[in-house]
Design a protein around this motif. Structure first.
Motif, PDB file in Angstrom:
ATOM      1  N   PHE A 174       0.855  -1.186   0.000  1.00 54.03           N
ATOM      2  CA  PHE A 174       0.000   0.000   0.000  1.00 54.03           C
ATOM      3  C   PHE A 174       0.894   1.240   0.000  1.00 54.03           C
ATOM      4  CE2 PHE A 174      -2.446  -3.338   2.176  1.00 54.03           C
ATOM      5  CZ  PHE A 174      -3.569  -3.376   1.373  1.00 54.03           C
ATOM      6  N   ALA A 175       1.386   1.602  -1.172  1.00 54.66           N
ATOM      7  CA  ALA A 175       2.355   2.701  -1.271  1.00 54.66           C
ATOM      8  C   ALA A 175       1.765   4.029  -0.819  1.00 54.66           C
ATOM      9  CB  ALA A 175       2.859   2.813  -2.703  1.00 54.66           C
ATOM     10  N   SER A 176       0.472   4.220  -0.989  1.00 51.78           N
ATOM     11  CA  SER A 176      -0.152   5.498  -0.639  1.00 51.78           C
ATOM     12  C   SER A 176      -0.918   5.432   0.670  1.00 51.78           C
ATOM     13  CB  SER A 176      -1.090   5.950  -1.767  1.00 51.78           C
ATOM     14  OG  SER A 176      -2.103   4.990  -1.984  1.00 51.78           O
ATOM     15  N   GLY A 177      -0.647   4.393   1.456  1.00 53.60           N
ATOM     16  CA  GLY A 177      -1.364   4.234   2.713  1.00 53.60           C
ATOM     17  C   GLY A 177      -2.391   3.132   2.629  1.00 53.60           C
ATOM     18  N   ILE A 178      -2.795   2.620   3.781  1.00 52.78           N
ATOM     19  CA  ILE A 178      -3.715   1.485   3.837  1.00 52.78           C
ATOM     20  C   ILE A 178      -5.148   1.968   3.669  1.00 52.78           C
ATOM     21  CG2 ILE A 178      -4.492  -0.471   5.217  1.00 52.78           C
ATOM     22  CD1 ILE A 178      -1.816  -0.230   6.728  1.00 52.78           C
ATOM     23  N   GLU A 179      -5.735   1.602   2.562  1.00 56.69           N
ATOM     24  CA  GLU A 179      -7.127   1.951   2.301  1.00 56.69           C
ATOM     25  C   GLU A 179      -7.933   0.672   2.118  1.00 56.69           C
ATOM     26  OE1 GLU A 179      -7.177   4.499  -1.047  1.00 56.69           O
ATOM     27  OE2 GLU A 179      -6.000   6.084  -0.091  1.00 56.69           O
ATOM     28  N   GLY A 180      -9.202   0.727   2.422  1.00 50.33           N
ATOM     29  CA  GLY A 180     -10.042  -0.446   2.260  1.00 50.33           C
ATOM     30  C   GLY A 180     -10.381  -0.705   0.802  1.00 50.33           C
ATOM     31  N   VAL A 181     -10.670  -1.972   0.483  1.00 49.86           N
ATOM     32  CA  VAL A 181     -11.040  -2.351  -0.873  1.00 49.86           C
ATOM     33  C   VAL A 181     -12.483  -2.831  -0.894  1.00 49.86           C
ATOM     34  CG1 VAL A 181      -8.670  -2.971  -1.480  1.00 49.86           C
ATOM     35  CG2 VAL A 181     -10.205  -4.728  -0.573  1.00 49.86           C
ATOM     36  N   THR A 182     -13.070  -2.781  -2.088  1.00 51.32           N
ATOM     37  CA  THR A 182     -14.434  -3.258  -2.304  1.00 51.32           C
ATOM     38  C   THR A 182     -14.389  -4.492  -3.191  1.00 51.32           C
ATOM     39  OG1 THR A 182     -15.344  -1.033  -2.108  1.00 51.32           O
ATOM     40  CG2 THR A 182     -16.709  -2.672  -3.219  1.00 51.32           C
ATOM     41  N   LEU A 183     -15.172  -5.520  -2.849  1.00 52.44           N
ATOM     42  CA  LEU A 183     -15.143  -6.781  -3.578  1.00 52.44           C
ATOM     43  C   LEU A 183     -16.455  -7.036  -4.313  1.00 52.44           C
ATOM     44  CD1 LEU A 183     -12.912  -7.118  -1.290  1.00 52.44           C
ATOM     45  CD2 LEU A 183     -13.192  -9.560  -1.716  1.00 52.44           C
ATOM     46  N   TRP A 184     -16.319  -7.653  -5.486  1.00 53.80           N
ATOM     47  CA  TRP A 184     -17.461  -8.091  -6.266  1.00 53.80           C
ATOM     48  C   TRP A 184     -17.732  -9.553  -5.925  1.00 53.80           C
ATOM     49  CZ3 TRP A 184     -21.499  -6.522  -8.821  1.00 53.80           C
ATOM     50  CH2 TRP A 184     -22.163  -7.381  -9.703  1.00 53.80           C
ATOM     51  N   ILE A 185     -18.919  -9.844  -5.401  1.00 48.03           N
ATOM     52  CA  ILE A 185     -19.292 -11.214  -5.052  1.00 48.03           C
ATOM     53  C   ILE A 185     -19.812 -11.889  -6.319  1.00 48.03           C
ATOM     54  CG2 ILE A 185     -20.783 -12.660  -3.628  1.00 48.03           C
ATOM     55  CD1 ILE A 185     -20.804 -10.364  -1.569  1.00 48.03           C
ATOM     56  N   SER A 186     -19.008 -12.785  -6.851  1.00 47.64           N
ATOM     57  CA  SER A 186     -19.300 -13.366  -8.160  1.00 47.64           C
ATOM     58  C   SER A 186     -20.381 -14.436  -8.080  1.00 47.64           C
ATOM     59  CB  SER A 186     -18.026 -13.977  -8.758  1.00 47.64           C
ATOM     60  OG  SER A 186     -18.301 -14.510 -10.036  1.00 47.64           O
ATOM     61  N   SER A 187     -21.376 -14.290  -8.931  1.00 53.28           N
ATOM     62  CA  SER A 187     -22.389 -15.337  -9.096  1.00 53.28           C
ATOM     63  C   SER A 187     -22.161 -16.081 -10.407  1.00 53.28           C
ATOM     64  CB  SER A 187     -23.798 -14.718  -9.081  1.00 53.28           C
ATOM     65  OG  SER A 187     -23.915 -13.739 -10.106  1.00 53.28           O
ATOM     66  N   LYS A 188     -21.098 -15.707 -11.103  1.00 59.70           N
ATOM     67  CA  LYS A 188     -20.788 -16.261 -12.423  1.00 59.70           C
ATOM     68  C   LYS A 188     -19.631 -17.246 -12.381  1.00 59.70           C
ATOM     69  CE  LYS A 188     -19.568 -14.630 -17.101  1.00 59.70           C
ATOM     70  NZ  LYS A 188     -19.285 -13.412 -17.908  1.00 59.70           N
ATOM     71  N   PHE A 189     -18.621 -16.953 -11.559  1.00 56.30           N
ATOM     72  CA  PHE A 189     -17.410 -17.767 -11.515  1.00 56.30           C
ATOM     73  C   PHE A 189     -17.219 -18.392 -10.134  1.00 56.30           C
ATOM     74  CE2 PHE A 189     -16.514 -14.362 -14.615  1.00 56.30           C
ATOM     75  CZ  PHE A 189     -16.175 -15.120 -15.735  1.00 56.30           C
ATOM     76  N   THR A 190     -16.645 -19.601 -10.115  1.00 58.64           N
ATOM     77  CA  THR A 190     -16.183 -20.217  -8.872  1.00 58.64           C
ATOM     78  C   THR A 190     -14.711 -20.561  -9.049  1.00 58.64           C
ATOM     79  OG1 THR A 190     -16.826 -22.445  -9.575  1.00 58.64           O
ATOM     80  CG2 THR A 190     -18.444 -21.173  -8.314  1.00 58.64           C
ATOM     81  N   ARG A 191     -14.012 -20.748  -7.927  1.00 56.21           N
ATOM     82  CA  ARG A 191     -12.572 -20.994  -8.027  1.00 56.21           C
ATOM     83  C   ARG A 191     -12.186 -22.442  -7.789  1.00 56.21           C
ATOM     84  NH1 ARG A 191     -10.011 -22.062  -3.696  1.00 56.21           N
ATOM     85  NH2 ARG A 191      -7.998 -21.545  -4.600  1.00 56.21           N
ATOM     86  N   SER A 192     -13.048 -23.229  -7.165  1.00 51.79           N
ATOM     87  CA  SER A 192     -12.665 -24.592  -6.844  1.00 51.79           C
ATOM     88  C   SER A 192     -13.898 -25.414  -6.528  1.00 51.79           C
ATOM     89  CB  SER A 192     -11.709 -24.612  -5.645  1.00 51.79           C
ATOM     90  OG  SER A 192     -11.247 -25.924  -5.385  1.00 51.79           O
ATOM     91  N   ALA A 193     -13.696 -26.730  -6.446  1.00 53.88           N
ATOM     92  CA  ALA A 193     -14.758 -27.653  -6.055  1.00 53.88           C
ATOM     93  C   ALA A 193     -14.133 -28.762  -5.230  1.00 53.88           C
ATOM     94  CB  ALA A 193     -15.447 -28.245  -7.286  1.00 53.88           C
ATOM     95  N   LYS A 194     -14.954 -29.471  -4.481  1.00 56.23           N
ATOM     96  CA  LYS A 194     -14.465 -30.581  -3.682  1.00 56.23           C
ATOM     97  C   LYS A 194     -13.756 -31.583  -4.586  1.00 56.23           C
ATOM     98  CE  LYS A 194     -15.933 -33.918  -0.179  1.00 56.23           C
ATOM     99  NZ  LYS A 194     -17.077 -34.466   0.590  1.00 56.23           N
ATOM    100  N   GLY A 195     -12.527 -31.932  -4.206  1.00 60.74           N
ATOM    101  CA  GLY A 195     -11.734 -32.847  -5.014  1.00 60.74           C
ATOM    102  C   GLY A 195     -10.928 -32.159  -6.094  1.00 60.74           C
ATOM    103  N   GLY A 196     -11.079 -30.822  -6.235  1.00 58.38           N
ATOM    104  CA  GLY A 196     -10.340 -30.064  -7.238  1.00 58.38           C
ATOM    105  C   GLY A 196      -8.967 -29.650  -6.736  1.00 58.38           C
ATOM    106  N   THR A 197      -8.425 -28.600  -7.344  1.00 56.93           N
ATOM    107  CA  THR A 197      -7.069 -28.155  -7.011  1.00 56.93           C
ATOM    108  C   THR A 197      -7.056 -26.913  -6.119  1.00 56.93           C
ATOM    109  OG1 THR A 197      -6.934 -26.828  -9.033  1.00 56.93           O
ATOM    110  CG2 THR A 197      -6.117 -29.108  -9.142  1.00 56.93           C
ATOM    111  N   GLY A 198      -8.194 -26.616  -5.493  1.00 58.80           N
ATOM    112  CA  GLY A 198      -8.279 -25.394  -4.692  1.00 58.80           C
ATOM    113  C   GLY A 198      -7.285 -25.318  -3.561  1.00 58.80           C
ATOM    114  N   GLU A 199      -6.913 -26.466  -2.989  1.00 55.06           N
ATOM    115  CA  GLU A 199      -5.962 -26.471  -1.882  1.00 55.06           C
ATOM    116  C   GLU A 199      -4.512 -26.401  -2.346  1.00 55.06           C
ATOM    117  OE1 GLU A 199      -7.386 -28.787   1.924  1.00 55.06           O
ATOM    118  OE2 GLU A 199      -7.653 -30.069   0.167  1.00 55.06           O
ATOM    119  N   ALA A 200      -4.276 -26.557  -3.651  1.00 53.16           N
ATOM    120  CA  ALA A 200      -2.914 -26.516  -4.201  1.00 53.16           C
ATOM    121  C   ALA A 200      -2.605 -25.119  -4.707  1.00 53.16           C
ATOM    122  CB  ALA A 200      -2.779 -27.523  -5.336  1.00 53.16           C
ATOM    123  N   LYS A 201      -1.335 -24.751  -4.610  1.00 56.92           N
ATOM    124  CA  LYS A 201      -0.912 -23.450  -5.135  1.00 56.92           C
ATOM    125  C   LYS A 201      -0.312 -23.685  -6.520  1.00 56.92           C
ATOM    126  CE  LYS A 201       1.213 -19.153  -3.494  1.00 56.92           C
ATOM    127  NZ  LYS A 201      -0.056 -18.397  -3.403  1.00 56.92           N
TER     128      LYS A 201
END
Length: 361
Positions: A174-201
């Motif tokens: 945060f080069a200009s100071g710590i400011e809060g961010v706003t998030l978009w709650i996606s109803s279109k995309f998911t990132r993982s599923a049970k048995g998927g690679t969500g726990e892996a980097k």
């Protein structure tokens, strides 16, 4: 000193004046140090060719397996210079163990914790002048990674794999100071599923997240908030970071593991919660709970935790047809206190009661 990663110094180091100019304003991930760690694994001979050598491009055949099948993993951690000039790593053993878990999930060979630590420590020693003197939060970011380098086309685990570590000086997130961010709650995309690679980097998780990030930006948000893929509307992760909530009755709540990355900073925050008189709690959190408790004030703060930014305050959320604010729309006191507490440990400004810091120099 003997090492499994012997040093072969570059004959063309970055001139000191140029390096100092870079360290004065390094940004994040824009500049790289003079050396890299590397090793090669084959199914016939195991790990070999360990070394610290000059930073240089890889030469890959067009049929290298990683280019076609994405068999790849990585990690991220930092080296910190303390006030006395010494250089330390923060919880690198945790990164080593997660790297091994990711390797297992992606059918890659496991690198021992000892080799993981040796590769990082020897690279930091070789490029010690690149570790910034911190005036705020400057550090040396370290990126270990492993990929399938075998020359072949065919869907199977590669019989040749390359491991490497590169390093990049990093300025304050945060080069200009710590400011809060706003998030978009996606109803279109998911990132993982049970048995998927969500726990892996692994790189594929991040490639799949880019469209969701673009979608968030188009809705005027800084990052995306993912919900589970099972349709239960439970919170998962925020882009590349774990999510934590603070309640009015003094609880620090974060989604349970299973399909999300087991973040080192996440675990750190849960362990340190008691220092701030917070009770840690890992459990499913529904979108409905977040919305209703933000409205009635019983959820007072939300933040994301990860290596790059340490802790990022989240002050607002938007979704299809709704938006809401957390607290008064500014970073909360517990969020800022936790962030400072973690940084104080990392930079040696307070006692390391948990033995997390590992001295390199």
């Amino acid at each position: 000193m003997t090492t499994d990663f012997p040093l072969f110094r570059t004959t063309k180091p970055t001139p000191e004046a140029e390096r100092e100019n870079i360290l004065a304003a390094p940004g994040f991930g824009q500049y790289f140090t003079d050396h890299m760690a590397s090793a090669v694994w084959t199914s016939a001979d195991g790990w070999q060719d360990r070394k610290i050598g000059p930073l240089e491009p890889f030469s890959l055949h067009p049929s290298a397996a990683v280019l076609h099948y994405g068999q790849e993993i990585f990690e991220g951690l930092k080296a910190y210079r303390h006030a006395d000039g010494s250089v330390w790593l923060f919880r690198p053993e945790a990164n080593a163990r997660r790297f091994a878990r990711s390797a297992e999930r992606l059918a890659l060979p496991q690198l021992s914790v000892e080799d993981f630590l040796a590769s990082i420590e020897e690279l930091v020693r070789a490029d010690e002048p690149w570790v910034p003197v911190s005036t705020g939060e400057e550090s040396l970011y370290l990126r270990p990674f492993m990929f399938a380098s075998e020359v072949f086309l065919g869907v199977r685990p590669a019989a040749q794999v390359t491991y490497s570590v590169i390093a990049s000086p990093a300025g304050p997130f945060f080069a200009s100071g710590i400011e809060g961010v706003t998030l978009w709650i996606s109803s279109k995309f998911t990132r993982s599923a049970k048995g998927g690679t969500g726990e892996a980097k692994c790189g594929g998780n991040y490639a799949a997240s880019l469209a969701a990030q673009v979608d968030a930006k188009q809705h005027g948000c800084d990052q995306v908030m993912y919900l589970d893929s099972a349709g239960d509307n439970t919170l998962e992760e925020s882009g590349t970071m774990n999510v934590c909530l603070i309640t009015a009755d003094g609880r620090l709540v974060t989604p349970a593991l299973g399909t999300i990355l087991e973040g080192v900073t996440r675990d750190t925050v849960l362990t340190l919660a008691g220092d701030l008189d917070l009770v840690p709690e890992e459990r499913p959190i529904t979108l409905g709970e977040l919305r209703s408790r933000a409205a009635d004030g019983s959820i007072t703060e939300v933040f994301a935790a990860g290596t790059a930014a340490v802790i990022t305050p989240m002050v607002g959320f938007k979704g299809e047809g709704y938006e809401f604010t957390i607290g008064d729309g500014t970073p909360g006191k517990h969020t800022l206190a936790m962030r400072e507490h973690v940084l104080d440990i990392q930079f040696g400004r307070t006692e390391d009661k948990h033995g997390w810091m590992r001295r390199v120099l």
